[in-house]
Write a protein that holds these residues in place. Structure first.
Motif, PDB file in Angstrom:
ATOM      1  N   GLN A   3     -23.210 -41.811  -1.192  1.00 15.87           N
ATOM      2  CA  GLN A   3     -23.497 -40.449  -1.638  1.00 15.87           C
ATOM      3  C   GLN A   3     -24.813 -40.395  -2.410  1.00 15.87           C
ATOM      4  O   GLN A   3     -25.581 -39.460  -2.268  1.00 15.87           O
ATOM      5  N   LYS A   4     -25.080 -41.437  -3.209  1.00 19.19           N
ATOM      6  CA  LYS A   4     -26.304 -41.470  -4.006  1.00 19.19           C
ATOM      7  C   LYS A   4     -27.530 -41.496  -3.089  1.00 19.19           C
ATOM      8  O   LYS A   4     -28.506 -40.795  -3.328  1.00 19.19           O
ATOM      9  N   ALA A  35     -27.680 -40.413  -0.042  1.00 19.98           N
ATOM     10  CA  ALA A  35     -27.744 -39.104   0.614  1.00 19.98           C
ATOM     11  C   ALA A  35     -28.363 -38.078  -0.323  1.00 19.98           C
ATOM     12  O   ALA A  35     -29.178 -37.247   0.097  1.00 19.98           O
ATOM     13  N   ASP A  36     -27.994 -38.124  -1.596  1.00 14.34           N
ATOM     14  CA  ASP A  36     -28.545 -37.186  -2.579  1.00 14.34           C
ATOM     15  C   ASP A  36     -30.051 -37.403  -2.759  1.00 14.34           C
ATOM     16  O   ASP A  36     -30.818 -36.439  -2.875  1.00 14.34           O
ATOM     17  N   VAL A  37     -30.476 -38.666  -2.779  1.00 16.89           N
ATOM     18  CA  VAL A  37     -31.900 -38.980  -2.926  1.00 16.89           C
ATOM     19  C   VAL A  37     -32.671 -38.457  -1.714  1.00 16.89           C
ATOM     20  O   VAL A  37     -33.741 -37.860  -1.845  1.00 16.89           O
ATOM     21  N   LYS A  38     -32.112 -38.671  -0.528  1.00 14.47           N
ATOM     22  CA  LYS A  38     -32.756 -38.197   0.686  1.00 14.47           C
ATOM     23  C   LYS A  38     -32.791 -36.672   0.732  1.00 14.47           C
ATOM     24  O   LYS A  38     -33.790 -36.081   1.151  1.00 14.47           O
ATOM     25  N   MET A  39     -31.728 -36.044   0.288  1.00 13.69           N
ATOM     26  CA  MET A  39     -31.679 -34.579   0.248  1.00 13.69           C
ATOM     27  C   MET A  39     -32.725 -34.042  -0.722  1.00 13.69           C
ATOM     28  O   MET A  39     -33.409 -33.055  -0.437  1.00 13.69           O
ATOM     29  N   ALA A  40     -32.858 -34.698  -1.862  1.00 13.43           N
ATOM     30  CA  ALA A  40     -33.843 -34.272  -2.860  1.00 13.43           C
ATOM     31  C   ALA A  40     -35.262 -34.445  -2.308  1.00 13.43           C
ATOM     32  O   ALA A  40     -36.120 -33.570  -2.492  1.00 13.43           O
ATOM     33  N   ALA A  41     -35.505 -35.566  -1.637  1.00 13.44           N
ATOM     34  CA  ALA A  41     -36.829 -35.817  -1.046  1.00 13.44           C
ATOM     35  C   ALA A  41     -37.110 -34.782   0.040  1.00 13.44           C
ATOM     36  O   ALA A  41     -38.228 -34.259   0.137  1.00 13.44           O
ATOM     37  N   ALA A  42     -36.117 -34.478   0.856  1.00  8.03           N
ATOM     38  CA  ALA A  42     -36.285 -33.485   1.921  1.00  8.03           C
ATOM     39  C   ALA A  42     -36.551 -32.104   1.323  1.00  8.03           C
ATOM     40  O   ALA A  42     -37.401 -31.349   1.824  1.00  8.03           O
ATOM     41  N   ALA A  43     -35.862 -31.779   0.249  1.00 11.25           N
ATOM     42  CA  ALA A  43     -36.076 -30.484  -0.413  1.00 11.25           C
ATOM     43  C   ALA A  43     -37.483 -30.404  -0.985  1.00 11.25           C
ATOM     44  O   ALA A  43     -38.129 -29.345  -0.935  1.00 11.25           O
TER      45      ALA A  43
END
Length: 150
Positions: A2-3, A5-13
């Motif tokens: 999950q961590k 995924a969250d890092v990747k989501m933040a980078a994508a955002a």
């Protein structure tokens, strides 16, 4: 899991926000450019109409002048540049061109040496009038930044 995924989501955002900001900047520049273009179009249309009125007799009259007024020489220098015609071999960048300030007083600006004799050769081509009209209709949009600076 999950961590990551969250890092990747933040980078994508972050990338998405940056792309949105860039797109907004481009849209703003596009609107400004279109506004300038719209303001310039009456002058472009006037220049096209003027170019269409140039006749061979007009050119012959200008060519017959041994030393035409400076404004004619400068206009022909501009046409030489636009047509990639040769200019005087030794360009004196300290030459001065007479002009007038906003108050109407005569002033001089640094300019290059007029290429009048070479301009006459360009004008003597049998297709000069048609070339000017064709440039006004088609090639005006192909002027690059370097040519504009000249």
């Amino acid at each position: 899991g999950q961590k990551k995924a969250d890092v990747k989501m933040a980078a994508a955002a972050e990338v998405q926000d940056s792309a949105n900001a860039t797109a907004q900047g481009i849209e703003k520049e596009k609107k400004a450019a279109n506004k300038l273009l719209e303001a310039a179009m009456p002058f472009v249309r006037a220049a096209e109409r003027a170019a269409a009125k140039v006749k061979p007799d007009d050119i012959r009259s200008i060519m017959a002048l041994a030393k035409p007024p400076e404004i004619i020489q400068r206009i022909m220098d501009c046409i030489d540049i636009l047509f990639y015609a040769p200019l005087v071999e030794k360009v004196d960048t300290n030459a001065e061109a007479k002009t007038y300030n906003h108050g109407g007083a005569e002033t001089f600006l640094k300019f290059f040496t007029p290429s009048w004799d070479l301009s006459k050769k360009l004008m003597s081509s049998g297709s000069f009038c048609n070339d000017v009209i064709g440039f006004a209709k088609v090639k005006k949009d192909q002027i690059n930044e370097e040519t504009m600076e000249l």
